[in-house]
Enzyme design. Structure first.
Site, PDB file in Angstrom:
ATOM      1  N   LYS A  28      31.580  17.232  60.202  1.00 12.35           N
ATOM      2  CA  LYS A  28      31.831  16.039  59.400  1.00 12.35           C
ATOM      3  C   LYS A  28      33.124  15.377  59.859  1.00 12.35           C
ATOM      4  O   LYS A  28      34.111  16.072  60.176  1.00 12.35           O
ATOM      5  CB  LYS A  28      31.909  16.423  57.917  1.00 12.35           C
ATOM      6  CG  LYS A  28      31.980  15.233  56.959  1.00 12.35           C
ATOM      7  CD  LYS A  28      31.948  15.718  55.512  1.00 12.35           C
ATOM      8  CE  LYS A  28      32.023  14.566  54.522  1.00 12.35           C
ATOM      9  NZ  LYS A  28      31.982  15.032  53.112  1.00 12.35           N
ATOM     10  N   SER A 103      28.519  13.056  50.339  1.00  8.03           N
ATOM     11  CA  SER A 103      29.073  12.252  51.402  1.00  8.03           C
ATOM     12  C   SER A 103      28.870  12.865  52.784  1.00  8.03           C
ATOM     13  O   SER A 103      29.175  12.232  53.790  1.00  8.03           O
ATOM     14  CB  SER A 103      30.578  12.046  51.182  1.00  8.03           C
ATOM     15  OG  SER A 103      31.273  13.298  51.238  1.00  8.03           O
ATOM     16  N   SER A 127      28.984  17.143  47.587  1.00  2.00           N
ATOM     17  CA  SER A 127      28.765  16.424  48.851  1.00  2.00           C
ATOM     18  C   SER A 127      28.129  17.256  49.948  1.00  2.00           C
ATOM     19  O   SER A 127      27.757  16.704  50.990  1.00  2.00           O
ATOM     20  CB  SER A 127      30.089  15.845  49.359  1.00  2.00           C
ATOM     21  OG  SER A 127      30.587  14.895  48.457  1.00  2.00           O
TER      22      SER A 127
END
Length: 423
Positions: A28, A103, A127
């Site tokens: 990420k 996210s 997330s």
């Protein structure tokens, strides 16, 4: 449309040998990688290249993994759909035309699309679990302190954890083994994971397992999601587990408490991005206030600005006790409720998300509705507990995730139970 999974595609080779040799990993884009830009999905950090690795990245390299790119994400981790990234939304490989969840949507999509064997995401209010459920893969939110946050660009530091995605529970557990454990550069870490063997726990043995089902986490959920959830529970019963209903009355206030705390921490953590100390340079002439304001106006997207403004308001003089202190009191209540429920069950179970994945663009005009979609995941972060999302089936052809929640540092039990669904 393009899946838009990666913001930066750059291969980083790990050591030649190690338990993850030959394994490809997506990272990420809010986790620092030495020499490779780390944007947090924001124009504010569009050109930022960290001079060091996050601890989890160092550990992946030592384990022999090959990093294949930095995955797309909601800007600074703020979003439930992966549509607030400055670099555009990610499409869901498991349900084209729909969001992958946020996210960490890029990380989950990378695994679902076969662009990486496993991936790392971060979980501040769900997330990791939300995109795992929406993309039909496995995601683990570890206990707070099990994994070092050194090198993670902070959003809500009292809530967030780095955790793994995998196609199977065992894949995700192997990645967790590589990154778990104490770190002298993060004082919040715990030695519980120093000699972990989470992958060995993926045996699928659930005979005698006691499952508590919080009734509050089923209320208001999509009918098809609930049916899929109960089918998965019935499957676990056939394998020897038993379930009973439990109550978590505090979760009614968890979403409000979560957003007050998360936005307050965001307003503090993102204050350093002003174009002078860090971040986008607006290249305007004027006094410091004008330069600062223009840099943040240009550098941040609407969702980040909204959360900074609300967090600053909650912490302002005269309102701290009214909002922030009450939110912390609610957080203590949530922790107490989970402790009581887990004293009567080995794990708790619920749908990960109360709805199937949204169509792209569907929720952008209604941020409150987007916040409420986190109702089943944010209580876990408030209580600092571990949880796993495992694919439970489909409704109308769309993926549905089952969430299992355990006591602090109960990851082995979660992995054992999750692997029974995974089979």
């Amino acid at each position: 449309m393009s899946a838009n999974i990666f913001i930066t595609e750059e291969e980083i080779d790990g050591d030649d040998d190690g338990p993850l040799a030959g394994t490809t990993v997506a990272i990420k884009d809010n986790i620092s990688t030495e020499g490779v830009r780390t944007t947090c999905g924001s124009r504010m950090l569009e050109e930022y290249v960290p001079p060091y690795d996050a601890t989890v990245v160092s550990r992946l390299k030592e384990a022999g993994a090959t990093i294949v790119g930095k995955a797309n994400m909601d800007e600074f981790g703020m979003g439930t759909t992966n549509e607030t990234s400055y670099f555009g939304p990610t499409d869901n490989p498991a349900a084209p035309g729909r969001v992958p969840g946020g996210s960490s949507g890029g990380s989950a999509a990378a695994v679902a699309a076969g662009e990486a064997d496993v991936a790392l995401g971060t979980d501040t209010g769900g997330s990791i679990r939300c995109p795992a459920a929406f993309c039909g893969v496995v995601g683990i939110k570890p206990t707070y302190g099990l994994v070092s946050r050194y090198g993670l660009v902070a959003y809500g530091n009292s809530l967030e954890q780095i955790g793994p995605f995998g196609e199977t529970v065992e894949d995700a557990a192997e990645l967790l083994d590589a990154i778990a454990g104490s770190d002298e550069r993060d004082a919040t870490t715990h030695p519980e994971g120093d000699d972990s063997s989470y992958a060995d726990a993926a045996t699928g043995e659930v005979d005698g397992l006691s499952i508590g089902v919080p009734t509050e986490l089923l209320e208001g959920a999509d009918e098809g999601v609930v049916e899929t959830f109960w089918d998965a529970i019935a499957d676990l019963e056939e394998q020897g587990a038993e379930y009973h209903e439990v109550s978590l009355p505090s979760v009614e206030h968890a979403v409000e408490a979560y957003y007050v705390i998360a936005m307050s921490e965001a307003s503090s953590n993102l204050a350093r991005f002003d174009g002078v100390r860090y971040g986008h340079d607006a290249d305007v002439e004027g006094n410091w206030n004008e330069t600062f304001s223009q840099a943040r106006k240009e550098g941040f997207g609407d969702e980040v600005k909204r959360r900074i403004l609300l967090g600053t308001y909650a912490l302002s003089a005269g309102y701290h006790d009214k909002y922030y202190k009450k939110a912390q009191d609610a957080r203590a209540w949530v922790k107490q409720d989970f402790d009581e429920a887990l004293s009567e069950a080995d794990v708790l179970a619920s749908p990960t998300m109360p709805v199937p994945p949204f169509e792209l663009g569907e929720s952008l005009d209604d941020p409150l509705q987007m916040y409420l979609a986190d109702a089943n995941t944010v209580p876990v972060n408030l209580a600092d507990l571990p949880a796993i999302s495992v694919p439970a089936g489909e409704t109308d052809g769309l993926p549905v995730g089952l969430q299992l929640i355990g006591p602090a540092f109960g990851e082995e039990q979660l992995i054992r139970a999750g692997s029974a669904i995974d089979r």
